[in-house]
Design a protein around this motif. Structure first.
Motif, mmCIF file in Angstrom:
data_model
loop_
_atom_site.group_PDB
_atom_site.id
_atom_site.type_symbol
_atom_site.label_atom_id
_atom_site.label_comp_id
_atom_site.label_asym_id
_atom_site.label_seq_id
_atom_site.Cartn_x
_atom_site.Cartn_y
_atom_site.Cartn_z
ATOM 1 N N ARG A 50 0.841 -1.196 0.000
ATOM 2 C CA ARG A 50 0.000 0.000 0.000
ATOM 3 C C ARG A 50 0.874 1.243 0.000
ATOM 4 O O ARG A 50 0.598 2.220 -0.697
ATOM 5 N N ASP A 96 -4.117 5.428 0.032
ATOM 6 C CA ASP A 96 -4.729 5.895 1.270
ATOM 7 C C ASP A 96 -5.113 4.740 2.184
ATOM 8 O O ASP A 96 -5.276 3.618 1.753
ATOM 9 N N GLU A 112 -7.720 5.237 5.379
ATOM 10 C CA GLU A 112 -8.279 6.234 6.275
ATOM 11 C C GLU A 112 -9.271 5.658 7.273
ATOM 12 O O GLU A 112 -9.909 4.655 7.011
ATOM 13 N N ARG A 144 -10.405 1.264 9.942
ATOM 14 C CA ARG A 144 -10.196 2.016 8.708
ATOM 15 C C ARG A 144 -10.131 1.075 7.516
ATOM 16 O O ARG A 144 -9.930 -0.120 7.664
ATOM 17 N N MET A 167 -9.184 0.952 2.953
ATOM 18 C CA MET A 167 -8.794 1.629 1.731
ATOM 19 C C MET A 167 -10.064 2.079 1.016
ATOM 20 O O MET A 167 -11.119 1.469 1.160
ATOM 21 N N LYS A 168 -9.934 3.135 0.225
ATOM 22 C CA LYS A 168 -11.105 3.616 -0.501
ATOM 23 C C LYS A 168 -11.541 2.583 -1.536
ATOM 24 O O LYS A 168 -12.715 2.324 -1.723
#
Ligand SMILES: Cc1cc2nc3c(=O)[nH]c(=O)nc-3n(C[C@H](O)[C@H](O)[C@H](O)COP(=O)(O)OP(=O)(O)OC[C@H]3O[C@@H](n4cnc5c(N)ncnc54)[C@H](O)[C@@H]3O)c2cc1C
Lengths: 64, 541
Positions: free
Chosen positions: B197, B203, B205, B301, B303-304
């Motif tokens: 990653r 990202d 988040e 959280r 990843m998008k």
């Protein structure tokens, strides 16, 4: 179901008096805890999440 | 250069030189899996059993010491059963049904999981993660002898990734120096800290929780029952804000203390300090040995997106949750279940690449559900404000006497698989009066059938399940076949099949995906409708 905001208490003065009496002699912390328990008990009695959301909303904005 | 970052519980894939290291140009493989944790190994197993060649690269030579995950959910066992790996897990694991909840020094209530009858697997087993991983690797070894094209390369650390349009180039470090390898498809299963990653600058988040948990796995001969005990604000000295006691195999108990944010980790991890906490909890004179201990913090959280061209992320690399509710490894295994058949069809040229975008859509939905559930548990267990603390304790106070408050007590909601509601692959929901639990997108619930169970009859491809309904033995669309499984409600004792799959209907036809989620359902078989649903379930539009 919708939340009723019309008068619905059978004996408003009596209910109000019971509420105050229940808090009598409690410290502020105890009163807060009491209120939290009361909200949970009443919330369960109502049961419906939508109605409770309307109640939360009405409580959050007393000016509306 | 290639030092171990952790000690090994089982050394299962010692370094061995492979031909790729001497090749002039990078050798290209259809699928490379980065990371040999439970999710990476499971991915290799799923693909290998389909006959898809797969190479796993891991920077260690086996399974890391220390348990981490201990609760494995029914859905995980069902998926592992499809791979032929569940029997030893069930054999070794501890089954529990009774949970007790305490607040300060009193028992608030106890609950029984009351698992529904007619399932091959229990709601949960407790099993140390290293065993879970070892059983997966052992199944890989067995599958290899039967010809599954799987290769696990230990002490192969990926240091760089170059992502091209139709392949990925990897720099790999070994004890004998570096080499390069190419992959048509790369699976990023390299854990929460995912180096991949970071290499790709992606990202990750979400919410970081400022709390520390001290875990100790202890071996005791004392006769504690096989139950889950959870304390809110335990009264025993220096125990922290919550505490969990849970049984594992081999006479080992997991103890989990929530010890707050401002702690000196090195000091807390000293044996004498861990013992002081344990002694206060267990009482005087209880003999035990500390097998493993660790302090962890956690995040919620994700990843998008889980797909980035030819790179697909799975497991902790893609999403992280708090441990309450045991959703980490359990949700990662569902990622593999979802990804395996899709990547298999794409690699075999039978489905378009866009099928892999539905992996992202469906599993992001799953990750969101897990994050929502574990965040809610966290907020209940570790109230963030005076008022949330007040409400939490009001719930606990009421729960002792009043049943209504017990469902509000949240010490972790047990992991159950999500339904892909409104999922991109779902077809018709045309079974009149069909039960909600088997709607399109839902994972098939098990049911007893003849002298076995439904799920073990579903196989690893598309299934056309007919219950008291006529249909041809197979339906084909563009090289993909759904094979009929013909059942009758009379074969299912106590009416479980009818209750779970028919509801008010007297017959039913289900198209079931290879990952045992419902694609579509009807009252009766109709060739065009079934073929269209099969087409749609493979993203062919
Ligand atoms: C205290 C605790 C309790 C938990 N309890 C539960 C539970 O009860 N139930 C549950 O389901 N989950 C639980 N979890 C979560 C569970 O442990 C993880 O979700 C699971 O390990 C994720 O597996 P993974 O394969 O995605 O990642 P990992 O297990 O982290 O594996 C990643 C692998 O990639 C390798 N790797 C990393 N970088 C490289 C590189 N550059 N090159 C080559 N290899 C590399 C690593 O060495 C490792 O082998 C718990 C976690 C913790 C911390």
């Amino acid at each position: 179901m919708t939340l009723t905001l019309d008068p619905n208490l059978s004996d408003p003065d009596g209910v109000y008096c019971d509420l105050l009496a229940a808090h009598e002699g409690l410290s502020e912390a105890e009163s807060h805890a009491f209120n939290a328990r009361l909200i949970l008990i009443l919330g369960n009695h109502i049961g419906d999440r939508e109605v409770l959301k309307q109640a939360l909303d009405a409580a959050a904005r007393p000016d509306r | 250069m290639l030092d171990d970052r952790y000690g090994l519980a089982f050394k299962l894939y010692p370094y061995a030189k492979c031909a790729d290291q001497d090749a002039g140009a990078p050798v290209r493989h259809p699928v490379v899996v980065l990371g040999g944790g439970p999710i990476g190994i499971a991915t290799a197993l799923d693909l290998g059993l389909q006959g898809i060649p797969v190479v796993v690269l891991d920077d260690h030579e086996g399974i890391g010491q220390g348990s981490r995950a201990i609760c494995f959910a029914k859905r995980t066992l069902e998926i592992c059963d499809r791979w032929g790996a569940a029997a030893p897990m069930l054999g070794k694991g501890v089954v529990w049904n009774l949970g007790k909840v305490f607040h300060e020094d009193r028992k608030v209530f106890e609950f029984n999981l009351l698992p529904e009858d007619g399932h091959k697997f229990p709601a949960f087993i407790n099993l140390q993660q290293p065993y879970f991983e070892r059983f997966l690797v052992e199944r890989v070894r067995e599958a290899q002898t039967q010809g599954a094209p799987i290769e696990i390369r230990g002490k192969n650390r990926v240091d760089a990734a170059e992502v091209r349009d139709d392949h990925v180039l990897l720099d790999v470090m070994t004890p004998e120096g570096p080499y390069r390898v190419a992959a048509d498809w790369l699976i990023g299963a390299d854990g929460a800290g995912s180096p991949l990653r970071k290499m790709m600058g992606l990202d990750f988040e979400g919410r970081v929780f400022t709390d520390n948990f001290l875990i100790a796995d202890i071996r005791m001969s004392a006769n504690f029952p096989t139950e889950r005990w959870f304390w809110f604000e335990p009264s025993f000295k220096s125990s922290g804000a919550s505490c969990l006691l849970h049984k594992q195999p081999d006479g080992i108990w997991r103890v989990d203390f929530q010890i707050g944010w401002d702690v000196d980790r090195a000091k807390e991890l000293k044996e004498e300090n861990i013992r002081a906490r344990l002694d206060a909890m267990l009482g005087d004179g209880v003999e035990y040995e500390i097998v493993w201990s660790s302090i962890y913090t956690f995040q919620c959280r994700r990843m998008k997106r889980f797909r980035h061209g030819r790179v697909l992320f799975a497991g902790d690399a893609a999403h992280q949750v708090s441990p309450f509710g045991a959703r980490g490894a359990n949700s990662g295994i569902q990622d593999v279940d979802n990804l395996g058949w899709k990547l298999g069809l794409v690699v075999a040229g039978k489905a378009p690449e866009s099928l892999l975008d539905t992996y992202c859509a469906e599993r992001c939905h799953g990750a969101d559900e897990n994050i929502l559930n574990s965040t809610r548990s966290t907020d209940f267990i570790t109230p963030k404000s005076a008022i949330s603390h007040l409400f939490r304790n009001a719930v606990l106070d009421l729960a002792e006497r009043h049943a209504f408050a017990r469902p509000l007590v949240n010490s972790g909601r047990l992991s159950v698989p999500c339904s892909y509601d409104a999922g991109p692959l779902n077809g018709a929901d045309a079974l009149t009066g069909g039960p909600a639990r088997t709607r399109p997108g839902a994972p098939c619930p098990d049911a007893p059938v003849a002298d076995g169970y439904l799920l073990e009859r579903l196989g690893t491809n598309f299934t056309l399940l007919t219950i008291d309904a006529d249909a041809p033995e197979a339906v084909e669309d563009g090289g993909i076949t759904a094979t009929r499984l013909a059942l009758s409600t009379s074969e299912s004792p106590a009416g479980a099949l009818a209750e779970r799959y028919l509801g008010d209907a007297s017959s039913g036809v289900y198209l079931i995906r290879p990952d045992q989620h419902v694609a579509a359902r009807w009252d009766v078989f109709e060739a065009d409708a079934v073929r269209a649903a099969l087409h749609h379930a493979c993203a062919k539009e």
